[in-house]
Scaffold this motif. Structure first.
Motif, PDB file in Angstrom:
ATOM      1  N   VAL A   1     -12.585 -31.581  -7.138  1.00 23.14           N
ATOM      2  CA  VAL A   1     -13.445 -32.760  -6.993  1.00 23.14           C
ATOM      3  C   VAL A   1     -14.695 -32.281  -6.246  1.00 23.14           C
ATOM      4  CG1 VAL A   1     -13.647 -35.093  -6.060  1.00 23.14           C
ATOM      5  CG2 VAL A   1     -11.423 -34.266  -6.892  1.00 23.14           C
ATOM      6  N   ASP A   2     -15.812 -32.200  -6.968  1.00 21.93           N
ATOM      7  CA  ASP A   2     -17.028 -31.592  -6.409  1.00 21.93           C
ATOM      8  C   ASP A   2     -17.471 -32.194  -5.086  1.00 21.93           C
ATOM      9  OD1 ASP A   2     -17.183 -29.768  -8.487  1.00 21.93           O
ATOM     10  OD2 ASP A   2     -18.607 -30.966  -9.645  1.00 21.93           O
ATOM     11  N   VAL A   3     -17.483 -33.515  -4.982  1.00 22.42           N
ATOM     12  CA  VAL A   3     -17.949 -34.147  -3.746  1.00 22.42           C
ATOM     13  C   VAL A   3     -17.043 -33.786  -2.573  1.00 22.42           C
ATOM     14  CG1 VAL A   3     -16.775 -36.381  -4.082  1.00 22.42           C
ATOM     15  CG2 VAL A   3     -18.878 -36.259  -2.724  1.00 22.42           C
ATOM     16  N   ILE A   4     -15.747 -33.726  -2.802  1.00 28.57           N
ATOM     17  CA  ILE A   4     -14.799 -33.356  -1.734  1.00 28.57           C
ATOM     18  C   ILE A   4     -15.039 -31.906  -1.322  1.00 28.57           C
ATOM     19  CG2 ILE A   4     -12.349 -33.073  -1.154  1.00 28.57           C
ATOM     20  CD1 ILE A   4     -13.215 -36.036  -1.489  1.00 28.57           C
TER      21      ILE A   4
ATOM     22  N   TYR B   1     -17.772 -37.924  10.208  1.00 35.93           N
ATOM     23  CA  TYR B   1     -17.177 -37.298   9.025  1.00 35.93           C
ATOM     24  C   TYR B   1     -15.835 -37.923   8.678  1.00 35.93           C
ATOM     25  CZ  TYR B   1     -15.832 -33.394   5.988  1.00 35.93           C
ATOM     26  OH  TYR B   1     -15.446 -32.620   4.929  1.00 35.93           O
ATOM     27  N   THR B   2     -15.012 -38.193   9.701  1.00 41.12           N
ATOM     28  CA  THR B   2     -13.706 -38.790   9.422  1.00 41.12           C
ATOM     29  C   THR B   2     -13.845 -40.164   8.787  1.00 41.12           C
ATOM     30  OG1 THR B   2     -13.505 -39.686  11.664  1.00 41.12           O
ATOM     31  CG2 THR B   2     -12.483 -37.536  11.256  1.00 41.12           C
ATOM     32  N   GLU B   3     -14.943 -40.829   9.060  1.00 37.75           N
ATOM     33  CA  GLU B   3     -15.125 -42.160   8.483  1.00 37.75           C
ATOM     34  C   GLU B   3     -15.722 -42.116   7.086  1.00 37.75           C
ATOM     35  OE1 GLU B   3     -13.605 -44.642   9.870  1.00 37.75           O
ATOM     36  OE2 GLU B   3     -13.062 -43.194  11.417  1.00 37.75           O
ATOM     37  N   THR B   4     -16.309 -41.005   6.701  1.00 37.31           N
ATOM     38  CA  THR B   4     -16.875 -40.901   5.356  1.00 37.31           C
ATOM     39  C   THR B   4     -16.027 -40.000   4.464  1.00 37.31           C
ATOM     40  OG1 THR B   4     -18.374 -39.157   6.127  1.00 37.31           O
ATOM     41  CG2 THR B   4     -19.244 -41.389   6.087  1.00 37.31           C
TER      42      THR B   4
ATOM     43  N   LYS C   1      -9.335 -42.225  -0.945  1.00 46.06           N
ATOM     44  CA  LYS C   1      -9.538 -43.046  -2.139  1.00 46.06           C
ATOM     45  C   LYS C   1      -9.282 -42.227  -3.400  1.00 46.06           C
ATOM     46  CE  LYS C   1     -12.935 -45.848  -4.541  1.00 46.06           C
ATOM     47  NZ  LYS C   1     -14.333 -46.224  -4.662  1.00 46.06           N
ATOM     48  N   CYS C   2      -9.795 -41.015  -3.422  1.00 39.74           N
ATOM     49  CA  CYS C   2      -9.610 -40.135  -4.571  1.00 39.74           C
ATOM     50  C   CYS C   2      -8.125 -39.853  -4.802  1.00 39.74           C
ATOM     51  CB  CYS C   2     -10.375 -38.831  -4.333  1.00 39.74           C
ATOM     52  SG  CYS C   2     -10.357 -37.709  -5.727  1.00 39.74           S
TER      53      CYS C   2
ATOM     54  N   ALA D   1      -2.090 -36.850   8.170  1.00 39.40           N
ATOM     55  CA  ALA D   1      -2.837 -35.761   8.811  1.00 39.40           C
ATOM     56  C   ALA D   1      -4.224 -36.229   9.246  1.00 39.40           C
ATOM     57  CB  ALA D   1      -2.941 -34.576   7.856  1.00 39.40           C
ATOM     58  N   HIS D   2      -4.882 -37.001   8.417  1.00 38.77           N
ATOM     59  CA  HIS D   2      -6.195 -37.536   8.770  1.00 38.77           C
ATOM     60  C   HIS D   2      -6.109 -38.440   9.996  1.00 38.77           C
ATOM     61  CE1 HIS D   2      -8.184 -37.052   4.525  1.00 38.77           C
ATOM     62  NE2 HIS D   2      -7.919 -35.893   5.097  1.00 38.77           N
ATOM     63  N   ASN D   3      -5.115 -39.318  10.011  1.00 39.32           N
ATOM     64  CA  ASN D   3      -4.968 -40.236  11.147  1.00 39.32           C
ATOM     65  C   ASN D   3      -4.675 -39.488  12.443  1.00 39.32           C
ATOM     66  OD1 ASN D   3      -5.595 -42.504   9.689  1.00 39.32           O
ATOM     67  ND2 ASN D   3      -3.469 -43.008   9.214  1.00 39.32           N
ATOM     68  N   ALA D   4      -3.881 -38.440  12.363  1.00 39.59           N
ATOM     69  CA  ALA D   4      -3.592 -37.635  13.554  1.00 39.59           C
ATOM     70  C   ALA D   4      -4.873 -36.973  14.070  1.00 39.59           C
ATOM     71  CB  ALA D   4      -2.531 -36.584  13.245  1.00 39.59           C
ATOM     72  N   LEU D   5      -5.677 -36.424  13.161  1.00 40.89           N
ATOM     73  CA  LEU D   5      -6.930 -35.797  13.594  1.00 40.89           C
ATOM     74  C   LEU D   5      -7.899 -36.834  14.138  1.00 40.89           C
ATOM     75  CD1 LEU D   5      -8.466 -33.150  13.931  1.00 40.89           C
ATOM     76  CD2 LEU D   5      -9.494 -33.575  11.690  1.00 40.89           C
ATOM     77  N   ARG D   6      -7.948 -38.007  13.523  1.00 43.37           N
ATOM     78  CA  ARG D   6      -8.806 -39.077  14.041  1.00 43.37           C
ATOM     79  C   ARG D   6      -8.451 -39.391  15.498  1.00 43.37           C
ATOM     80  NH1 ARG D   6      -7.927 -41.766   8.505  1.00 43.37           N
ATOM     81  NH2 ARG D   6     -10.000 -41.800   7.578  1.00 43.37           N
ATOM     82  N   ARG D   7      -7.170 -39.522  15.786  1.00 35.89           N
ATOM     83  CA  ARG D   7      -6.727 -39.814  17.160  1.00 35.89           C
ATOM     84  C   ARG D   7      -7.101 -38.676  18.110  1.00 35.89           C
ATOM     85  NH1 ARG D   7      -2.340 -41.769  14.255  1.00 35.89           N
ATOM     86  NH2 ARG D   7      -1.179 -39.838  14.578  1.00 35.89           N
TER      87      ARG D   7
END
Length: 133
Positions: free
Chosen positions: A14-17, A54-57, A64-65, A80-86
């Protein structure tokens, strides 16, 4: 240690990712270079501010993808994302409140670098299979 983008190991299909991953790696490497030249605290503040945004975008794009493609790694990715956000929110609070000693900045650098490589190479790349379907 700086992170080198490895197309074969890191591309998601996925190019954008992939572009967003490359930007995050570029920012991490700036932090790494600043640490190596004794400018860690200022660089840490800029990097952590970037990561919070970045975590919010990026994370929203990736989550979503994965949901749209019904990726089997979607739940692990979200966790994993939620853990890094915290973790990032906690670090940023400490950085604003009283600064971080150099030893903590070094720990953050290692932890974040390891997390990025491990996460991209083990979870995010599972998008490849979903894109091919």
């Amino acid at each position: 240690m700086a992170i080198v983008w490895n197309q074969e190991r890191m591309t998601t299909g996925v190019d954008v990712i992939d572009r967003e991953h490359q930007e995050l790696i570029r920012r991490f490497n700036e932090f790494h270079d600043a640490m190596a030249h004794g400018q860690g605290r200022d660089a840490a503040s800029r990097l952590l501010s970037f990561i919070v945004d970045y975590t919010e975008t990026h994370f929203a794009h990736e989550e979503k993808c994965m949901a749209e493609l019904r990726c089997p790694a979607a739940a692990a990715n979200l966790a994993a994302h939620n853990a890094l956000r915290r973790d990032v929110a906690e670090i940023k609070t400490h950085l604003k409140a009283d600064g971080l000693p150099l030893v903590d900045l070094v720990k953050i650098e290692r932890t974040l670098g390891d997390w990025l490589q491990r996460h991209i190479c083990s979870i995010d790349v599972k998008l490849r299979e979903c894109v091919r379907r």
